[in-house]
Write a protein that holds these residues in place. Structure first.
Motif, PDB file in Angstrom:
ATOM      1  N   ALA A 105       0.946   5.278   4.205  1.00 52.99           N
ATOM      2  CA  ALA A 105       1.529   4.303   5.124  1.00 52.99           C
ATOM      3  C   ALA A 105       2.952   4.692   5.503  1.00 52.99           C
ATOM      4  O   ALA A 105       3.365   4.567   6.669  1.00 52.99           O
ATOM      5  CB  ALA A 105       1.511   2.909   4.499  1.00 52.99           C
ATOM      6  N   THR A 106       3.705   5.179   4.518  1.00 50.74           N
ATOM      7  CA  THR A 106       5.080   5.604   4.760  1.00 50.74           C
ATOM      8  C   THR A 106       5.137   6.769   5.729  1.00 50.74           C
ATOM      9  O   THR A 106       5.952   6.788   6.673  1.00 50.74           O
ATOM     10  CB  THR A 106       5.747   6.006   3.427  1.00 50.74           C
ATOM     11  N   ARG A 107       4.282   7.747   5.522  1.00 50.25           N
ATOM     12  CA  ARG A 107       4.286   8.926   6.392  1.00 50.25           C
ATOM     13  C   ARG A 107       3.839   8.563   7.808  1.00 50.25           C
ATOM     14  O   ARG A 107       4.379   9.108   8.785  1.00 50.25           O
ATOM     15  CB  ARG A 107       3.396  10.025   5.799  1.00 50.25           C
ATOM     16  N   ILE A 108       2.881   7.661   7.938  1.00 45.50           N
ATOM     17  CA  ILE A 108       2.471   7.185   9.269  1.00 45.50           C
ATOM     18  C   ILE A 108       3.658   6.524   9.960  1.00 45.50           C
ATOM     19  O   ILE A 108       3.974   6.823  11.123  1.00 45.50           O
ATOM     20  CB  ILE A 108       1.291   6.204   9.152  1.00 45.50           C
TER      21      ILE A 108
ATOM     22  N   ALA B 153      16.761   5.139   4.412  1.00 46.68           N
ATOM     23  CA  ALA B 153      15.428   5.582   3.970  1.00 46.68           C
ATOM     24  C   ALA B 153      14.755   6.443   5.031  1.00 46.68           C
ATOM     25  O   ALA B 153      14.135   7.465   4.715  1.00 46.68           O
ATOM     26  CB  ALA B 153      14.558   4.370   3.638  1.00 46.68           C
ATOM     27  N   LEU B 154      14.879   6.059   6.293  1.00 47.99           N
ATOM     28  CA  LEU B 154      14.300   6.861   7.372  1.00 47.99           C
ATOM     29  C   LEU B 154      14.979   8.227   7.462  1.00 47.99           C
ATOM     30  O   LEU B 154      14.318   9.256   7.670  1.00 47.99           O
ATOM     31  CB  LEU B 154      14.435   6.130   8.710  1.00 47.99           C
ATOM     32  N   LYS B 155      16.290   8.252   7.314  1.00 48.17           N
ATOM     33  CA  LYS B 155      17.016   9.521   7.400  1.00 48.17           C
ATOM     34  C   LYS B 155      16.673  10.440   6.225  1.00 48.17           C
ATOM     35  O   LYS B 155      16.570  11.661   6.393  1.00 48.17           O
ATOM     36  CB  LYS B 155      18.520   9.258   7.460  1.00 48.17           C
ATOM     37  N   LYS B 156      16.487   9.868   5.032  1.00 48.88           N
ATOM     38  CA  LYS B 156      16.045  10.676   3.894  1.00 48.88           C
ATOM     39  C   LYS B 156      14.671  11.281   4.176  1.00 48.88           C
ATOM     40  O   LYS B 156      14.404  12.444   3.840  1.00 48.88           O
ATOM     41  CB  LYS B 156      15.991   9.825   2.626  1.00 48.88           C
ATOM     42  N   ALA B 157      13.803  10.481   4.781  1.00 45.36           N
ATOM     43  CA  ALA B 157      12.459  10.974   5.098  1.00 45.36           C
ATOM     44  C   ALA B 157      12.513  12.112   6.107  1.00 45.36           C
ATOM     45  O   ALA B 157      11.654  12.999   6.093  1.00 45.36           O
ATOM     46  CB  ALA B 157      11.587   9.829   5.615  1.00 45.36           C
TER      47      ALA B 157
ATOM     48  N   GLN C 104      10.838   8.948  -0.939  1.00 38.81           N
ATOM     49  CA  GLN C 104      10.749   7.983  -2.025  1.00 38.81           C
ATOM     50  C   GLN C 104      11.334   6.616  -1.677  1.00 38.81           C
ATOM     51  O   GLN C 104      10.729   5.583  -1.961  1.00 38.81           O
ATOM     52  CB  GLN C 104      11.415   8.535  -3.281  1.00 38.81           C
ATOM     53  N   SER C 105      12.498   6.582  -1.062  1.00 39.00           N
ATOM     54  CA  SER C 105      13.126   5.292  -0.729  1.00 39.00           C
ATOM     55  C   SER C 105      12.264   4.510   0.248  1.00 39.00           C
ATOM     56  O   SER C 105      12.085   3.294   0.112  1.00 39.00           O
ATOM     57  CB  SER C 105      14.519   5.513  -0.142  1.00 39.00           C
ATOM     58  N   LEU C 106      11.701   5.203   1.240  1.00 42.76           N
ATOM     59  CA  LEU C 106      10.859   4.532   2.224  1.00 42.76           C
ATOM     60  C   LEU C 106       9.545   4.076   1.596  1.00 42.76           C
ATOM     61  O   LEU C 106       9.025   3.006   1.921  1.00 42.76           O
ATOM     62  CB  LEU C 106      10.617   5.449   3.422  1.00 42.76           C
ATOM     63  N   ILE C 107       9.007   4.880   0.667  1.00 44.56           N
ATOM     64  CA  ILE C 107       7.798   4.479  -0.052  1.00 44.56           C
ATOM     65  C   ILE C 107       8.055   3.183  -0.812  1.00 44.56           C
ATOM     66  O   ILE C 107       7.219   2.257  -0.795  1.00 44.56           O
ATOM     67  CB  ILE C 107       7.342   5.591  -1.014  1.00 44.56           C
ATOM     68  N   GLU C 108       9.195   3.095  -1.490  1.00 46.24           N
ATOM     69  CA  GLU C 108       9.513   1.888  -2.248  1.00 46.24           C
ATOM     70  C   GLU C 108       9.564   0.663  -1.342  1.00 46.24           C
ATOM     71  O   GLU C 108       9.137  -0.428  -1.738  1.00 46.24           O
ATOM     72  CB  GLU C 108      10.837   2.057  -2.999  1.00 46.24           C
TER      73      GLU C 108
ATOM     74  N   HIS D 115       7.744   0.208   1.224  1.00 50.29           N
ATOM     75  CA  HIS D 115       6.359  -0.121   1.570  1.00 50.29           C
ATOM     76  C   HIS D 115       5.608  -0.801   0.422  1.00 50.29           C
ATOM     77  O   HIS D 115       4.508  -1.296   0.616  1.00 50.29           O
ATOM     78  CB  HIS D 115       5.613   1.127   2.031  1.00 50.29           C
ATOM     79  N   LYS D 116       6.204  -0.797  -0.741  1.00 49.39           N
ATOM     80  CA  LYS D 116       5.577  -1.474  -1.887  1.00 49.39           C
ATOM     81  C   LYS D 116       6.016  -2.933  -1.991  1.00 49.39           C
ATOM     82  O   LYS D 116       5.473  -3.692  -2.801  1.00 49.39           O
ATOM     83  CB  LYS D 116       5.915  -0.733  -3.184  1.00 49.39           C
ATOM     84  N   HIS D 117       6.969  -3.340  -1.173  1.00 48.37           N
ATOM     85  CA  HIS D 117       7.439  -4.736  -1.196  1.00 48.37           C
ATOM     86  C   HIS D 117       6.572  -5.567  -0.260  1.00 48.37           C
ATOM     87  O   HIS D 117       6.992  -5.949   0.829  1.00 48.37           O
ATOM     88  CB  HIS D 117       8.913  -4.797  -0.777  1.00 48.37           C
ATOM     89  N   THR D 118       5.355  -5.832  -0.704  1.00 46.89           N
ATOM     90  CA  THR D 118       4.388  -6.526   0.134  1.00 46.89           C
ATOM     91  C   THR D 118       4.404  -8.018  -0.163  1.00 46.89           C
ATOM     92  O   THR D 118       5.094  -8.490  -1.055  1.00 46.89           O
ATOM     93  CB  THR D 118       2.974  -5.956  -0.112  1.00 46.89           C
ATOM     94  N   TYR D 119       3.610  -8.763   0.616  1.00 52.74           N
ATOM     95  CA  TYR D 119       3.530 -10.218   0.446  1.00 52.74           C
ATOM     96  C   TYR D 119       3.080 -10.563  -0.951  1.00 52.74           C
ATOM     97  O   TYR D 119       2.227  -9.918  -1.519  1.00 52.74           O
ATOM     98  CB  TYR D 119       2.525 -10.815   1.448  1.00 52.74           C
TER      99      TYR D 119
END
Length: 200
Positions: A123-126, A180-184, A190-194, A196-200
């Protein structure tokens, strides 16, 4: 070659309102346009996130990636779902959009088939690649985040509680998201992945 998301402001300024589909009997404030967009996006949210969408409903093909933008903004803008013909301060060259978006669709199919990454990294890479490409005249950030959420929902997770005013000056998560986007951009997801784990 996908260009960096630097400088990343995520939202293209609305200095061109040609193609606005709202009734032309009066002038609209930017707030009113954003509210109309939000209402349109709510319909797509209901369609794709109220329950896990099937592969048929959300196939993540090249055509569907384009269709999703139209579903999110088609009530407000005539150019919704149409690839931009102009250069933006962010994103790849306009002529490269169709080919690069097709490559993303092919990569998603490969990642799915081979279980290359877990669902959060996929999801992060998409999300990140969609932001990098910036295929449309406007609405790219919201479209990219919707793509990530649809993928998560389709694969057994709940969507991320993205705040759609994410990049407003009042939102304290703005800097975190941009960092996070700039790191990606440099291959560190990793920061952007984290996020994406903060879901409802």
């Amino acid at each position: 070659m996908i260009h960096s998301t630097k400088p990343i402001d995520d939202a293209t300024p609305l200095d061109d309102i040609s193609g606005l589909k709202l009734p032309h009997n009066r002038m609209y404030t930017l707030k009113e346009i954003y509210e109309a967009e939000a209402n349109n996006i709510a319909l797509a949210t209901l369609k794709y996130l109220s329950a896990p969408p099937s592969k048929k409903e959300a196939p993540f093909t090249y055509e569907w990636l384009q269709q999703l933008h139209q579903e999110m903004f088609g009530d407000v803008w005539e150019w919704a779902g149409e690839f931009r013909q102009v250069e933006l301060s962010i994103g790849i060259k306009a002529y490269m959009v169709p080919t690069t978006l097709k490559e993303l669709a092919d990569d998603i199919a490969y990642w799915d088939k081979n279980r290359t990454f877990d669902i959060y990294e996929t999801a992060t890479r998409i999300h990140h690649r969609a932001v990098q490409i910036h295929p449309f005249q406007n609405g790219n950030g919201r479209w990219s985040r919707m793509l990530a959420n649809i993928y998560l929902r389709q694969n057994g997770s709940m969507p991320v509680r993205w705040q759609e005013e994410l990049l407003s000056k009042e939102n304290l998560k703005q800097d975190e998201y941009i960092r996070a986007l700039k790191k990606a951009d440099s291959g560190d997801y990793q920061s952007l992945i984290e996020m994406h784990k903060h879901t409802y």
